[in-house]
Design a protein around this motif. Structure first.
Motif, PDB file in Angstrom:
ATOM      1  N   VAL A 102      44.674   4.507  51.694  1.00 47.18           N
ATOM      2  CA  VAL A 102      45.504   4.280  50.514  1.00 47.18           C
ATOM      3  C   VAL A 102      45.260   2.878  49.945  1.00 47.18           C
ATOM      4  O   VAL A 102      45.263   2.684  48.728  1.00 47.18           O
ATOM      5  CB  VAL A 102      47.001   4.496  50.854  1.00 47.18           C
ATOM      6  CG1 VAL A 102      47.904   3.992  49.745  1.00 47.18           C
ATOM      7  CG2 VAL A 102      47.267   5.970  51.130  1.00 47.18           C
ATOM      8  N   LEU A 103      45.002   1.920  50.832  1.00 51.87           N
ATOM      9  CA  LEU A 103      44.745   0.539  50.406  1.00 51.87           C
ATOM     10  C   LEU A 103      43.259   0.300  50.150  1.00 51.87           C
ATOM     11  O   LEU A 103      42.802  -0.835  50.148  1.00 51.87           O
ATOM     12  CB  LEU A 103      45.273  -0.443  51.456  1.00 51.87           C
ATOM     13  CG  LEU A 103      46.791  -0.430  51.645  1.00 51.87           C
ATOM     14  CD1 LEU A 103      47.182  -1.205  52.893  1.00 51.87           C
ATOM     15  CD2 LEU A 103      47.495  -0.979  50.410  1.00 51.87           C
ATOM     16  N   GLU A 104      42.527   1.377  49.962  1.00 51.87           N
ATOM     17  CA  GLU A 104      41.107   1.355  49.590  1.00 51.87           C
ATOM     18  C   GLU A 104      40.231   0.592  50.578  1.00 51.87           C
ATOM     19  O   GLU A 104      39.479  -0.311  50.218  1.00 51.87           O
ATOM     20  CB  GLU A 104      40.947   0.806  48.177  1.00 51.87           C
ATOM     21  CG  GLU A 104      41.657   1.673  47.155  1.00 51.87           C
ATOM     22  CD  GLU A 104      41.533   1.165  45.733  1.00 51.87           C
ATOM     23  OE1 GLU A 104      41.220  -0.024  45.524  1.00 51.87           O
ATOM     24  OE2 GLU A 104      41.754   1.991  44.835  1.00 51.87           O
ATOM     25  N   GLY A 105      40.342   1.003  51.847  1.00 51.05           N
ATOM     26  CA  GLY A 105      39.431   0.500  52.865  1.00 51.05           C
ATOM     27  C   GLY A 105      39.815  -0.801  53.530  1.00 51.05           C
ATOM     28  O   GLY A 105      39.045  -1.329  54.324  1.00 51.05           O
ATOM     29  N   ARG A 106      40.994  -1.327  53.227  1.00 57.13           N
ATOM     30  CA  ARG A 106      41.421  -2.567  53.891  1.00 57.13           C
ATOM     31  C   ARG A 106      41.552  -2.318  55.385  1.00 57.13           C
ATOM     32  O   ARG A 106      41.957  -1.246  55.819  1.00 57.13           O
ATOM     33  CB  ARG A 106      42.754  -3.029  53.340  1.00 57.13           C
ATOM     34  CG  ARG A 106      42.593  -3.508  51.927  1.00 57.13           C
ATOM     35  CD  ARG A 106      43.542  -4.528  51.524  1.00 57.13           C
ATOM     36  NE  ARG A 106      43.632  -5.659  52.398  1.00 57.13           N
ATOM     37  CZ  ARG A 106      44.040  -6.839  51.986  1.00 57.13           C
ATOM     38  NH1 ARG A 106      44.356  -7.018  50.735  1.00 57.13           N
ATOM     39  NH2 ARG A 106      44.145  -7.840  52.814  1.00 57.13           N
ATOM     40  N   ARG A 107      41.211  -3.305  56.144  1.00 59.45           N
ATOM     41  CA  ARG A 107      41.365  -3.220  57.599  1.00 59.45           C
ATOM     42  C   ARG A 107      42.842  -3.394  57.932  1.00 59.45           C
ATOM     43  O   ARG A 107      43.491  -4.315  57.446  1.00 59.45           O
ATOM     44  CB  ARG A 107      40.539  -4.325  58.245  1.00 59.45           C
ATOM     45  CG  ARG A 107      40.475  -4.205  59.721  1.00 59.45           C
ATOM     46  CD  ARG A 107      39.554  -5.247  60.279  1.00 59.45           C
ATOM     47  NE  ARG A 107      39.594  -5.146  61.714  1.00 59.45           N
ATOM     48  CZ  ARG A 107      38.594  -5.452  62.479  1.00 59.45           C
ATOM     49  NH1 ARG A 107      37.483  -5.895  61.948  1.00 59.45           N
ATOM     50  NH2 ARG A 107      38.698  -5.342  63.770  1.00 59.45           N
ATOM     51  N   VAL A 108      43.371  -2.501  58.749  1.00 60.29           N
ATOM     52  CA  VAL A 108      44.799  -2.482  59.052  1.00 60.29           C
ATOM     53  C   VAL A 108      45.008  -2.552  60.557  1.00 60.29           C
ATOM     54  O   VAL A 108      44.462  -1.744  61.301  1.00 60.29           O
ATOM     55  CB  VAL A 108      45.465  -1.199  58.492  1.00 60.29           C
ATOM     56  CG1 VAL A 108      46.932  -1.158  58.850  1.00 60.29           C
ATOM     57  CG2 VAL A 108      45.277  -1.102  56.988  1.00 60.29           C
ATOM     58  N   GLY A 109      45.808  -3.522  60.986  1.00 56.96           N
ATOM     59  CA  GLY A 109      46.154  -3.668  62.393  1.00 56.96           C
ATOM     60  C   GLY A 109      47.581  -3.225  62.657  1.00 56.96           C
ATOM     61  O   GLY A 109      48.363  -3.006  61.726  1.00 56.96           O
ATOM     62  N   ALA A 110      47.944  -3.129  63.916  1.00 55.71           N
ATOM     63  CA  ALA A 110      49.257  -2.617  64.319  1.00 55.71           C
ATOM     64  C   ALA A 110      50.420  -3.449  63.800  1.00 55.71           C
ATOM     65  O   ALA A 110      51.499  -2.919  63.525  1.00 55.71           O
ATOM     66  CB  ALA A 110      49.341  -2.524  65.841  1.00 55.71           C
ATOM     67  N   GLU A 111      50.231  -4.735  63.630  1.00 58.29           N
ATOM     68  CA  GLU A 111      51.316  -5.612  63.189  1.00 58.29           C
ATOM     69  C   GLU A 111      51.202  -6.015  61.723  1.00 58.29           C
ATOM     70  O   GLU A 111      51.988  -6.819  61.240  1.00 58.29           O
ATOM     71  CB  GLU A 111      51.378  -6.863  64.064  1.00 58.29           C
ATOM     72  CG  GLU A 111      51.788  -6.577  65.493  1.00 58.29           C
ATOM     73  CD  GLU A 111      53.191  -5.962  65.606  1.00 58.29           C
ATOM     74  OE1 GLU A 111      54.089  -6.341  64.828  1.00 58.29           O
ATOM     75  OE2 GLU A 111      53.375  -5.092  66.466  1.00 58.29           O
ATOM     76  N   ASP A 112      50.245  -5.447  61.006  1.00 54.15           N
ATOM     77  CA  ASP A 112      50.103  -5.769  59.584  1.00 54.15           C
ATOM     78  C   ASP A 112      51.235  -5.140  58.784  1.00 54.15           C
ATOM     79  O   ASP A 112      51.630  -4.002  59.034  1.00 54.15           O
ATOM     80  CB  ASP A 112      48.769  -5.262  59.036  1.00 54.15           C
ATOM     81  CG  ASP A 112      47.597  -6.096  59.517  1.00 54.15           C
ATOM     82  OD1 ASP A 112      47.798  -7.294  59.795  1.00 54.15           O
ATOM     83  OD2 ASP A 112      46.491  -5.548  59.605  1.00 54.15           O
ATOM     84  N   ASN A 113      51.734  -5.899  57.825  1.00 53.74           N
ATOM     85  CA  ASN A 113      52.802  -5.431  56.948  1.00 53.74           C
ATOM     86  C   ASN A 113      52.166  -4.760  55.732  1.00 53.74           C
ATOM     87  O   ASN A 113      51.299  -5.351  55.082  1.00 53.74           O
ATOM     88  CB  ASN A 113      53.665  -6.617  56.523  1.00 53.74           C
ATOM     89  CG  ASN A 113      54.810  -6.221  55.642  1.00 53.74           C
ATOM     90  OD1 ASN A 113      54.625  -5.740  54.523  1.00 53.74           O
ATOM     91  ND2 ASN A 113      56.014  -6.434  56.131  1.00 53.74           N
ATOM     92  N   PHE A 114      52.593  -3.558  55.421  1.00 51.01           N
ATOM     93  CA  PHE A 114      52.028  -2.786  54.315  1.00 51.01           C
ATOM     94  C   PHE A 114      52.045  -3.581  53.008  1.00 51.01           C
ATOM     95  O   PHE A 114      51.065  -3.592  52.262  1.00 51.01           O
ATOM     96  CB  PHE A 114      52.819  -1.485  54.155  1.00 51.01           C
ATOM     97  CG  PHE A 114      52.306  -0.590  53.068  1.00 51.01           C
ATOM     98  CD1 PHE A 114      51.163   0.170  53.249  1.00 51.01           C
ATOM     99  CD2 PHE A 114      52.976  -0.490  51.856  1.00 51.01           C
ATOM    100  CE1 PHE A 114      50.679   1.009  52.247  1.00 51.01           C
ATOM    101  CE2 PHE A 114      52.514   0.344  50.850  1.00 51.01           C
ATOM    102  CZ  PHE A 114      51.360   1.093  51.050  1.00 51.01           C
ATOM    103  N   PHE A 115      53.137  -4.254  52.733  1.00 56.15           N
ATOM    104  CA  PHE A 115      53.277  -4.971  51.472  1.00 56.15           C
ATOM    105  C   PHE A 115      52.446  -6.250  51.446  1.00 56.15           C
ATOM    106  O   PHE A 115      51.924  -6.631  50.402  1.00 56.15           O
ATOM    107  CB  PHE A 115      54.750  -5.242  51.181  1.00 56.15           C
ATOM    108  CG  PHE A 115      55.529  -3.963  51.062  1.00 56.15           C
ATOM    109  CD1 PHE A 115      55.426  -3.169  49.932  1.00 56.15           C
ATOM    110  CD2 PHE A 115      56.331  -3.520  52.099  1.00 56.15           C
ATOM    111  CE1 PHE A 115      56.111  -1.973  49.813  1.00 56.15           C
ATOM    112  CE2 PHE A 115      57.023  -2.323  52.001  1.00 56.15           C
ATOM    113  CZ  PHE A 115      56.909  -1.553  50.858  1.00 56.15           C
TER     114      PHE A 115
END
Length: 107
Positions: A9-22
């Motif tokens: 949904v964020l177009e390929g951004r790397r996302v970790g367990a503690e990352d805040n969506f906003f």
């Protein structure tokens, strides 16, 4: 699964367990997309208010797995208020003529 959906949904951004969506650039329209995708994967859509409340992958996963402990909430009320204040300052900056975002150059 949640990190993968957020990444898409964020177009390929790397996302970790503690990352805040906003903090990763997410907003309410994208959150609706996340809601739909989670619904497709789990067979039931989470409440939108839960997606606003549990704003990290870990907190949302715990909540969706049935954890309702208050400690899994992503932010306290004070932290959310601080985030709203930062957002309002950014919006005010953008609306002032002649102001630039940090790192933005004039063309």
């Amino acid at each position: 699964m949640i990190a993968e959906i957020w990444s898409e949904v964020l177009e390929g951004r790397r996302v970790g367990a503690e990352d805040n969506f906003f903090d990763l650039g997410g907003h309410s329209v994208l959150l609706h997309m996340v809601q739909d995708r989670i619904g497709e994967e789990l067979g039931r859509e989470p409440d939108l208010v839960d997606l606003f409340t549990y704003t990290t992958v870990r907190a949302l996963a715990r909540h969706l797995d049935g954890g309702t402990d208050e400690s899994t909430r992503s932010h306290s009320g004070a932290e959310r208020a601080g985030g709203r204040a930062r957002l309002q300052r950014r919006r005010a900056q953008r609306s002032r003529p002649g102001t630039r975002e940090r790192g933005e150059t004039r063309e």
